[in-house]
Design an enzyme around this catalytic site. Structure first.
Site, PDB file in Angstrom:
ATOM      1  N   TYR A  30       7.137 -12.140   2.976  1.00  0.00           N
ATOM      2  CA  TYR A  30       5.872 -11.553   2.558  1.00  0.00           C
ATOM      3  C   TYR A  30       5.311 -12.311   1.350  1.00  0.00           C
ATOM      4  CZ  TYR A  30       2.878  -7.673   0.852  1.00  0.00           C
ATOM      5  OH  TYR A  30       1.845  -6.884   0.406  1.00  0.00           O
ATOM      6  N   THR A  57       0.839  -1.201   0.000  1.00  0.00           N
ATOM      7  CA  THR A  57       0.000   0.000   0.000  1.00  0.00           C
ATOM      8  C   THR A  57       0.872   1.248   0.000  1.00  0.00           C
ATOM      9  OG1 THR A  57      -1.650  -1.233   1.232  1.00  0.00           O
ATOM     10  CG2 THR A  57      -1.858   1.161   1.260  1.00  0.00           C
ATOM     11  N   LYS A  63       4.157 -13.310   6.503  1.00  0.00           N
ATOM     12  CA  LYS A  63       2.877 -12.636   6.242  1.00  0.00           C
ATOM     13  C   LYS A  63       2.161 -13.455   5.199  1.00  0.00           C
ATOM     14  CE  LYS A  63       1.293  -8.054   4.512  1.00  0.00           C
ATOM     15  NZ  LYS A  63       0.396  -8.412   3.413  1.00  0.00           N
TER      16      LYS A  63
END
Lengths: 305, 305
Positions: B131, B44, B159
């Site tokens: 990630y 983001t 994650k």
């Protein structure tokens, strides 16, 4: 320049730096084969992996070695700001055309892709090839987007992804999709915009179906093999073109198993002595042992050139 | 630091430059909400869109404003060479942890992804969060790869992508997939490695199922809303956490329609006055008219905070 074979060579690395000595040999081979054009730094040439300085240097070297052969350069990047800077660097280094895919991290919306092409085409002074490759960009062009984008200034060609072009649909898998798409695009795209086929497995049939050029990964290392298929595709011996493409099935299978032709061609270039054993930047790797052995057998058996 | 809410704020732009004034307000909001950690420049926060210089400057600003709140920074790039340079820049600017996704243009093989983490973890001095986000990297981790990667030094967390965590499987769509995956990963991953949930729609149930932290896009702008859901998830009122997450369904729908939360949060930040109307770098765009109106209504009705 958007006709015949547009060859996509590797950008070979050695210890994380561009191996210009190997690159010059690759471009020299394409020049000698008299290819219609060279796309230095397409996907196979790893344009998104290069710094702007590297992009400029590779462009300059390509143009010097290629002589009269037109050179196209990939300029895609995540931000339009960087795409424009790449376009400027490539043009200043002598690029004759630019290749632009809608490169993404966050997958793009259609309006964003149009905005990208609108901004870039307004600021360039050489022809642009619109590059659709959903395997690397996660974006597919609708016919309507092609209609809009090819009306922009400086658009010279579109590069559509590989798809089956066969006449018949014997296997029930939509084998005529390519012909239908090409026919549809011919009605949408202005006459001055060339339509190019990619995905080497589909190249011979794509040219036979009427594509203007074949943008070829295989042709970046074996230009004469692809030029022969193009000549056959455009002659009365079109069955011979299909036969030649089918003869290369073991190679197409190796492409498919390795997420495209890039790693296969990097390994082949090393086997043939053009480059170091591993000519890719980390973390990209050439083929692993088993596939490398298959490739060695293929290179021996198929007499690629 | 890998516990509770890890908030993922935007990196807002204005006329193609980072809007540090707006960014400081966003980080100040997270600091005030007392989030457990901040991931400046997650997906983001557009880490792959930033130059190394921008990455360093945003890291420095984040660390200054965040004070005692730990700051994690995304360092992913196409070449390991650049990932290492990013890691160095982020650490020198004060980052407390690093976030690394296997960013790709040519989709990666498992051996390449392992080689990337092996190289990077050997050279860093702060914890790394592995990630997984196939929506942006086109790569999914196998359990075996998680086993290998989490044994590397300096790996502090993983994650995992959003997936349904519900107990029942009433709709026949594999709703218990999240619980099964989490249970499987708990057996594979060393105890000192935290397991984080992402995909905000799945966060409340993921925390309830036992994830250690929630890496949240929504929490980057509305930290108190997410903190409340986490507290409910970990209390005896777990049904209330589910109810609160279900109350936000119109927002999750807007995320899904816009390829994730980034564009939704960029639009929300502008509506709330944190940023300029369009705070994204070209060609990324905030929500179009219809979805923006929906978002305005959602912000009014849902009292996000």
């Amino acid at each position: 320049m958007f006709t015949g074979l547009c060859a996509f060579p590797l950008t070979p690395f050695h210890h994380e730096k561009i191996d210009f000595h190997a690159f010059e040999k690759l471009i020299g081979n394409l020049k000698q084969a008299n290819v219609e054009s060279i796309c230095a730094m397409g996907s196979t040439g790893l344009y998104p992996y290069l710094s702007r300085d590297e992009l400029a240097k590779v462009t300059k070297t390509s143009v010097e070695i290629a002589g009269n052969t037109p050179v196209m350069v990939g300029i895609g990047s995540l931000r339009s700001y960087d795409v424009l800077k790449n376009a400027e660097a490539a043009q200043q280094a002598g690029a004759n055309a630019l290749l632009l895919a809608p490169v993404s991290y966050h997958p793009l919306h259609e309006a964003e892709v149009f905005a990208l092409y609108e901004k870039v085409t307004a600021e360039i002074s050489v022809p642009l090839c619109v590059y659709e490759n959903p395997g690397v960009t996660q974006f597919s062009f609708s016919d309507e987007l092609y209609r809009q984008v090819t009306q922009l200034p400086n658009v010279g060609a579109i590069k559509i992804p590989g798809m089956p072009f066969a006449d018949t649909n014997a296997d029930g898998n939509g084998n005529a999709a390519g012909k239908a798409r090409l026919s549809s695009l011919r009605n949408i795209v202005p006459e001055h915009v060339a339509i190019g086929v990619s995905g080497d497995k589909f190249g011979a049939l794509g040219m036979q179906a009427g594509c203007d050029l074949w943008l070829s990964v295989l042709g970046g290392l074996f230009p004469n093999t692809v030029k022969t298929m193009i000549a056959l595709s455009q002659s009365t011996s079109s069955q011979a073109a299909i036969a030649e493409s089918e003869r290369l099935t073991p190679l197409w299978d190796l492409f498919a198993r390795n997420k495209g032709g890039m790693r296969v061609m990097a390994t082949a270039a090393a086997i043939l002595g053009y480059t170091e054993t591993n000519c890719l930047p980390h973390p990209l790797q050439p083929l692993q042992v088993e596939d490398k052995q298959k490739l060695e057998a293929i290179l021996t058996q198929l007499s690629l050139d």
